[in-house]
Design an enzyme around this catalytic site. Structure first.
Site, PDB file in Angstrom:
ATOM      1  N   ASP A  54      33.231  42.207  56.547  1.00 28.95           N
ATOM      2  CA  ASP A  54      33.301  42.285  58.003  1.00 28.95           C
ATOM      3  C   ASP A  54      33.294  43.755  58.408  1.00 28.95           C
ATOM      4  O   ASP A  54      34.202  44.510  58.054  1.00 28.95           O
ATOM      5  CB  ASP A  54      34.585  41.601  58.495  1.00 28.95           C
ATOM      6  CG  ASP A  54      34.608  41.413  60.001  1.00 28.95           C
ATOM      7  OD1 ASP A  54      33.577  41.642  60.648  1.00 28.95           O
ATOM      8  OD2 ASP A  54      35.676  41.042  60.528  1.00 28.95           O
ATOM      9  N   GLU A 100      28.897  40.526  59.872  1.00 33.49           N
ATOM     10  CA  GLU A 100      29.727  39.886  58.854  1.00 33.49           C
ATOM     11  C   GLU A 100      28.916  38.870  58.065  1.00 33.49           C
ATOM     12  O   GLU A 100      27.931  38.314  58.544  1.00 33.49           O
ATOM     13  CB  GLU A 100      30.965  39.234  59.462  1.00 33.49           C
ATOM     14  CG  GLU A 100      30.684  38.117  60.435  1.00 33.49           C
ATOM     15  CD  GLU A 100      31.962  37.432  60.914  1.00 33.49           C
ATOM     16  OE1 GLU A 100      32.885  37.225  60.091  1.00 33.49           O
ATOM     17  OE2 GLU A 100      32.019  37.077  62.104  1.00 33.49           O
TER      18      GLU A 100
END
Length: 365
Positions: A21, A117
């Site tokens: 992420d 992500e």
């Protein structure tokens, strides 16, 4: 050879899943490209006088209470010195492609969730002696060296735990949940960390005295289903850290939607209808474009209405064809809940899940 869903889902205790992420992705790119912004509160999004919203913001802005999806007018009130940067989507997409290329050095089993992500299955990888922890470190190092951006990562035996773990040591950190640590890790997790638990469900759980995964574990499957319907099955598994979903390498679209925020509120349901017709035309175009890539059956139609007080409501109906009449009826149903001026309208399609043999998580809201 790229892994398929059939061959990337071994016993869950043996899987090695990484969730990567990017930290404040859009805002971080703005700071990287415009160094004079370093250390200042930044929000990326539209201007407040044009009903703009915050797409993302950096940690300096978050310290003032600014967050994603917040109306920019509210963000400015919370942080008067906020610097607003326009969205440069082409730049973000190009950087995202570069990061995806880094992922591919370590595995072919990649499931992008958005530009910033992705899940990676590194089970059986020969890189770094098969250590998912070292692979995650290497990926984060490569991203920083090549793009001058920070990424956080979570490493765990399944997607649910890996995603939670990636938030554990943000920013610019990583956290590992080993198979023998799952029970202790999930026991103290707040219920809001579970997939599908939004504000409404969280409030319901609070009223029942259910604040952590340990609290949920005290209820039987039948009790959870009594309180939360079909979502109870997912809750029963997830509160124990069980998640058998594979990392999907296919990019089947689950939904298509269009929406518009208005410079001036629409005062009545009558004023909404011409906008619904315009949005419907745009939705038809997007649906046809999606169908040109892969044929999918429509499962349901839904609408979103945001009122002048920023409260949002949705309405949905099961229907397998695009229908302007159905959308108008849904808009009327949603608008009647508050009967206030409208600042945003949205129309959407949900497609049937074409996957076979794979149990999807159920969402209560």
């Amino acid at each position: 050879m790229k892994g398929s869903e059939a061959d990337v889902c071994p016993d869950s205790a043996q899987r090695k899943i990484i969730h990567v992420d990017m930290d404040c992705f859009y805002a971080a790119i703005e700071t990287r490209d415009f160094p004079h912004l370093t250390g200042q509160p930044i929000a990326v999004g539209g201007q407040p006088n044009k009903r703009g919203v915050v797409a993302t913001c950096n940690y300096e802005a978050r310290a003032f209470g600014v967050h994603s999806a917040m109306p920019m007018s509210q963000a400015i009130k919370k942080c008067p010195q906020l610097i607003i940067q326009p969205v440069r989507m082409a730049v973000y997409q190009q950087v995202s492609k570069g990061i995806q290329a880094i992922f591919k050095r370590y595995t072919d089993t990649i499931q992008p969730l958005s530009l910033d992500e992705a899940f990676l299955d590194v089970t059986g990888s020969v890189h770094h002696h098969g250590s998912a922890t070292l692979i995650a470190q290497a990926i984060r190092h490569d991203i920083y060296q090549e793009h001058h951006l920070a990424a956080s990562a979570g490493i765990a035996p399944n997607k649910f735990l890996a995603k939670i773990a990636s938030d554990w040591n943000k920013p610019n950190g990583q956290f590992v949940v080993t198979p023998d640590a799952i029970d202790d890790f999930v026991r103290g997790l707040p219920v809001k960390n579970i997939y599908g638990v939004g504000k409404v469900t969280a409030e319901k759980m609070k009223g029942l005295g259910l604040n952590t995964c340990f609290d949920l574990q005290q209820l039987s499957l039948r009790q959870l289903q009594t309180h939360f319907g079909t979502f109870g099955g997912s809750l029963h598994r997830l509160c124990r850290g069980i998640d058998d979903r594979p990392v999907r390498t296919s990019s089947t679209r689950k939904s298509v939607s269009v929406e518009d925020t208005f410079l001036h509120d629409l005062p009545s349901i009558e004023a909404c209808m011409p906008v619904v017709e315009r949005l419907f035309d745009s939705l038809v175009t997007r649906h046809k474009k999606s169908m040109s890539k892969k044929q999918q059956d429509i499962k349901s139609l839904y609408v979103k209405v945001r009122f002048s007080d920023f409260k949002t409501t949705t309405a949905q109906t099961t229907h397998n064809k695009l229908s302007i009449e159905r959308f108008k009826a849904l808009i009327v149903k949603a608008w009647n809940r508050q009967q206030m001026p409208v600042r945003l309208l949205g129309l959407g399609i949900q497609y049937h899940d074409q996957a076979t043999g794979q149990q999807e998580l159920q969402f209560e809201e």
